[in-house]
Design an enzyme around this catalytic site. Sequence first.
Site, short mmCIF file in Angstrom:
data_model
loop_
_atom_site.label_atom_id
_atom_site.label_comp_id
_atom_site.label_asym_id
_atom_site.label_seq_id
_atom_site.Cartn_x
_atom_site.Cartn_y
_atom_site.Cartn_z
CE1 TYR A 157 21.09 38.74 -4.81
CE2 TYR A 157 22.99 39.82 -5.76
CZ TYR A 157 22.00 38.80 -6.08
OH TYR A 157 21.84 38.13 -6.32
CE LYS A 164 24.08 36.47 -10.07
NZ LYS A 164 23.26 35.36 -10.45
O1 0WD Z 1 14.94 37.28 -8.06
C1 0WD Z 1 15.63 36.78 -8.77
N1 0WD Z 1 15.09 35.52 -8.44
C2 0WD Z 1 16.71 37.04 -9.70
C3 0WD Z 1 17.91 35.56 -9.80
C4 0WD Z 1 16.89 38.14 -9.90
C5 0WD Z 1 18.15 38.53 -10.76
C6 0WD Z 1 18.69 37.38 -10.93
N2 0WD Z 1 18.74 35.76 -10.68
C7 0WD Z 1 19.17 34.90 -11.05
C8 0WD Z 1 20.15 33.85 -10.06
O2 0WD Z 1 21.43 34.27 -9.26
C9 0WD Z 1 20.66 32.80 -10.98
O3 0WD Z 1 21.76 32.80 -11.54
O4 0WD Z 1 18.46 34.33 -12.12
C10 0WD Z 1 19.59 32.64 -11.69
C11 0WD Z 1 18.32 31.41 -11.61
O5 0WD Z 1 17.37 31.47 -10.30
P1 0WD Z 1 16.16 31.54 -9.50
O6 0WD Z 1 15.59 30.88 -11.26
O7 0WD Z 1 16.19 32.11 -9.43
O8 0WD Z 1 16.63 29.86 -8.87
P2 0WD Z 1 15.67 29.59 -9.02
O9 0WD Z 1 14.40 28.91 -10.28
O10 0WD Z 1 16.14 28.48 -7.23
O11 0WD Z 1 17.12 28.16 -9.78
C12 0WD Z 1 18.50 28.87 -9.99
C13 0WD Z 1 18.96 26.96 -10.28
C14 0WD Z 1 19.11 26.06 -8.58
O12 0WD Z 1 18.03 25.19 -8.62
P3 0WD Z 1 18.73 24.78 -6.86
O13 0WD Z 1 16.70 24.03 -6.41
O14 0WD Z 1 19.55 23.33 -6.95
O15 0WD Z 1 19.07 25.59 -5.97
O16 0WD Z 1 20.10 26.48 -9.93
C15 0WD Z 1 21.42 25.48 -10.35
C16 0WD Z 1 20.03 24.35 -9.41
O17 0WD Z 1 19.19 24.19 -10.46
N3 0WD Z 1 22.71 25.13 -9.43
C17 0WD Z 1 23.27 24.22 -10.12
N4 0WD Z 1 23.60 23.92 -10.87
C18 0WD Z 1 23.87 22.31 -11.63
N5 0WD Z 1 25.22 22.61 -10.87
C19 0WD Z 1 23.89 24.03 -9.35
C20 0WD Z 1 25.35 23.24 -9.13
N6 0WD Z 1 26.07 23.09 -8.78
N7 0WD Z 1 23.50 24.88 -7.34
C21 0WD Z 1 22.67 25.45 -8.14
#
Ligand code: 0WD
Length: 256
Positions: A157, A164
């Site tokens: 990580y 984080k």
């Molecule tokens: O296991 C997991 N999936 C966990 C996720 C466990 C614990 C926490 N998290 C957190 C992540 O670190 C994140 O903070 O939850 C949050 C959401 O993550 P997610 O649902 O796992 O990931 P995802 O569906 O890929 O969404 C993250 C999004 C990005 O998607 P893209 O395809 O662009 O990477 O973050 C957004 C974007 O929609 N993002 C941004 N939004 C605005 N401006 C930017 C940016 N510059 N960069 C990324």
Amino acid sequence: NFSLEGRTYVVMGVANKRSIAWGIARSLHEAGARLIFTYANERFEKPVRDLVSTLEGQDALFYECDVTNDEAVDATFQQIGNDVGTIHGLAHCIAFADKEDLKGEFVDTSRDGYLLSQNISAYSLVAVTRAAKPLMTEGGSIVTMTYLGGERVVQNYNVMGVAKASLDASMKYLANDLGKNNIRVNGISAGPIRTLSAKGVGDFNTVLKQIEEKAPLRRTVTQEEVGDTAYYLMSDLSRGVTGEIIHVDSGFNILG
Ligand code: 0WD
């Protein structure tokens, strides 16, 4: 009455139907909330609109908002203010790190990689909170997504764990600043969930398997379970809670 009827929430970070932000959106929708979606760039507009069209009776609004750009953040929330007036909360579900920094040793993290992940994953909460605050005229609730890797070392990580940790501390300082405006700021520490972002973390399958074998509940968590905790944090049920991190992780964090 813990319905969110008559309330408006901004959901940031829906990339696709697996996104945690989408789990949150569905929970808030079911509770009667009106939703506003932001996405990083126009590439995500159609997919997000298509997903949201499946939410019956939802009169949502959509805005592009790259959180690395202060002018874009300010302009987005100004536009939201013009379009809806008051908002009651915000779900910040945004993070990013270079894939090459999510494997191997943390000691090899480059300055650019470190700063990039801090910028998108931690500072963005400060920027959007500052921009959203003037719209929360009736008080409100801000929820951010964090992970255990910010509290202790989790293999691979790496740079995101440090981001984080920074996000968690930022959340607490923001909670202290905004409490006098009756705005609460909290984090949800989710267990690992297979999403687009999670694909970038090295050996993610092993992480999931470890939860199934060792976590008290002996299973991984779902986007819906995170969504329902976000609903609790957005609702008045949690009115005495701020600066807190709630683990939605099948209890994994209690293990030594
Ligand atoms: O296991 C997991 N999936 C966990 C996720 C466990 C614990 C926490 N998290 C957190 C992540 O670190 C994140 O903070 O939850 C949050 C959401 O993550 P997610 O649902 O796992 O990931 P995802 O569906 O890929 O969404 C993250 C999004 C990005 O998607 P893209 O395809 O662009 O990477 O973050 C957004 C974007 O929609 N993002 C941004 N939004 C605005 N401006 C930017 C940016 N510059 N960069 C990324």
